[in-house]
Write a protein that holds these residues in place. Sequence first.
Motif, short mmCIF file in Angstrom:
data_model
loop_
_atom_site.label_atom_id
_atom_site.label_comp_id
_atom_site.label_asym_id
_atom_site.label_seq_id
_atom_site.Cartn_x
_atom_site.Cartn_y
_atom_site.Cartn_z
N LEU A 135 0.87 -1.18 0.00
CA LEU A 135 0.00 0.00 0.00
C LEU A 135 0.91 1.23 0.00
O LEU A 135 1.79 1.35 0.86
CB LEU A 135 -0.88 -0.03 1.26
N LYS A 136 0.74 2.10 -0.99
CA LYS A 136 1.61 3.28 -1.10
C LYS A 136 0.75 4.53 -1.21
O LYS A 136 -0.20 4.56 -2.01
CB LYS A 136 2.48 3.22 -2.36
N ALA A 137 1.11 5.56 -0.45
CA ALA A 137 0.43 6.86 -0.59
C ALA A 137 0.64 7.34 -2.03
O ALA A 137 1.73 7.17 -2.60
CB ALA A 137 1.00 7.86 0.40
N GLY A 150 5.71 6.44 3.50
CA GLY A 150 4.33 6.38 3.03
C GLY A 150 4.00 5.05 2.39
O GLY A 150 3.24 5.00 1.43
N GLN A 151 4.59 3.97 2.90
CA GLN A 151 4.33 2.64 2.34
C GLN A 151 4.09 1.63 3.46
O GLN A 151 4.73 1.71 4.50
CB GLN A 151 5.54 2.13 1.55
N VAL A 152 3.18 0.71 3.20
CA VAL A 152 2.94 -0.37 4.17
C VAL A 152 2.89 -1.69 3.40
O VAL A 152 2.18 -1.79 2.39
CB VAL A 152 1.58 -0.19 4.89
N CYS A 174 17.00 -7.79 -10.24
CA CYS A 174 17.75 -6.63 -9.76
C CYS A 174 16.95 -5.36 -10.06
O CYS A 174 15.94 -5.41 -10.77
CB CYS A 174 19.14 -6.55 -10.38
N GLU A 175 17.39 -4.27 -9.47
CA GLU A 175 16.78 -2.97 -9.74
C GLU A 175 17.79 -2.13 -10.52
O GLU A 175 18.98 -2.13 -10.20
CB GLU A 175 16.43 -2.25 -8.44
N VAL A 176 17.31 -1.46 -11.54
CA VAL A 176 18.18 -0.62 -12.36
C VAL A 176 17.54 0.76 -12.55
O VAL A 176 16.36 0.95 -12.24
CB VAL A 176 18.45 -1.24 -13.76
P1 AMP Z 1 9.55 3.31 -4.09
O1 AMP Z 1 9.35 4.21 -2.92
O2 AMP Z 1 8.32 3.01 -4.87
O3 AMP Z 1 10.70 3.75 -4.94
O4 AMP Z 1 10.03 1.92 -3.46
C1 AMP Z 1 11.25 1.80 -2.77
C2 AMP Z 1 11.79 0.39 -2.92
O5 AMP Z 1 10.82 -0.58 -2.45
C3 AMP Z 1 12.06 -0.02 -4.35
O6 AMP Z 1 13.31 0.42 -4.79
C4 AMP Z 1 11.98 -1.55 -4.25
O7 AMP Z 1 13.16 -2.07 -3.69
C5 AMP Z 1 10.84 -1.76 -3.26
N1 AMP Z 1 9.55 -1.86 -3.97
C6 AMP Z 1 8.69 -0.85 -4.23
N2 AMP Z 1 7.62 -1.28 -4.93
C7 AMP Z 1 7.79 -2.60 -5.14
C8 AMP Z 1 7.03 -3.62 -5.81
N3 AMP Z 1 5.85 -3.37 -6.39
N4 AMP Z 1 7.54 -4.87 -5.83
C9 AMP Z 1 8.73 -5.17 -5.23
N5 AMP Z 1 9.48 -4.25 -4.58
C10 AMP Z 1 9.04 -2.99 -4.52
#
Ligand code: AMP
Length: 375
Positions: free
Chosen positions: A154-156, A165-167, A197-199
């Motif tokens: 769940l993200k704001a 802002g994430q749960v 991986c993340e890019v």
């Molecule tokens: P964000 O704030 O959306 O950039 O998320 C921060 C980090 O949480 C990302 O760099 C990922 O490592 C992880 N993350 C966010 N969304 C996802 C998702 N839908 N699936 C898997 N990992 C996620």
Amino acid sequence: MPGRATAGQAVAVRPGDMVGILGGGQLARMLALAGARLGLKSHVFAPEEDSPAFDVAAARTVADYGDEAALARFAETVAVATYEFENVPAATTAFLRERCPVRPDPAALAASQDRLLEKEFINSLGIATAPFAPVEDPGALARAVATLGRPCILKARRFGYDGKGQVLVREGSDLGAAFRSMGGVPAIVEGIVTFACEVSVIAARGADGAFRAYDVCENLHDHHILSVTQVPARLSQEGARAALDIARRIAEALDYVGVVAVEMFVAAPDASTAAAEALIVNEIAPRVHNSGHWTIDGAVTSQFEQHMRAVCGWPLGSTRRLGAIEMRNLIGADVDRWDEILRDKSAKLHLYGKHVSRPGRKMGHVTRLRLDLTG
Ligand code: AMP
């Protein structure tokens, strides 16, 4: 003032002119430093008295982003205004645009400030995101979780960064409590992406539409905060080409001018089909980006210089990489190792001049470069 243009006209900035930067953190600081090398002056506008960028700016304004008198004075002094963060209020950029050119266009802010609009925009280009659903109330949350499955996130919709802002919604999580813990703000639910991986792709688009991208960066996070960037990313050539193409399509669709970062998840290649890695866009940052800090020491033109060139309407520089790179963030107490890092002959140290270190606060970074002298 020489080179001064009004909104709607072509921006004609010359060395010696002032570039306005909204936001006074380390990104603004590194933009101002890069601008100074090109003979540009910077006017940094930020609400915090102790903004790190003030140390290196020719002019400063300490004021809230809603202070119209201060914004009007700021606009008077600059040939073009830009920003170091995506959460600049829309009213601020609208007010400034009446008085000076603003680059990138504030439409790019609108597309990235709201996770729902951002994902809809990305999907409208035929580019994949994590599956998502909007959530306005606990009932919508229950329906979205039933569709997307657990675990999900769940993200704001607005004002989230570095995992704030994430749960995480797990098996057994109380959905009402999850919704309340976010303060009941409009949100989205995202399915979890299983990634190899993340890019990220750091790219620039010039005022003339020219597009230049750096090699794809591979990013490791610690507690949702970027920890290490390695370049090149472990991607096939085809995957890397596809990642750059995604960034180009996004920049073109936004008629973007400046540096943009596109964060992506790389799903593991499917051995049975021999298909290239699937790329799933997580976020667009309409600004210079932490995963591009390596370009200061590791590329012909840094992302900061590139952004200044772009917003000034100047030709873009070469994005060529000089070798194999590792950039490590110095977060919180990591910065206490500054003297040890200075003794390391392979390390280039960057400190942001922040007076107080706190857990999770980005205090500096260190780049290590294995030069490639073959090219
Ligand atoms: P964000 O704030 O959306 O950039 O998320 C921060 C980090 O949480 C990302 O760099 C990922 O490592 C992880 N993350 C966010 N969304 C996802 C998702 N839908 N699936 C898997 N990992 C996620």
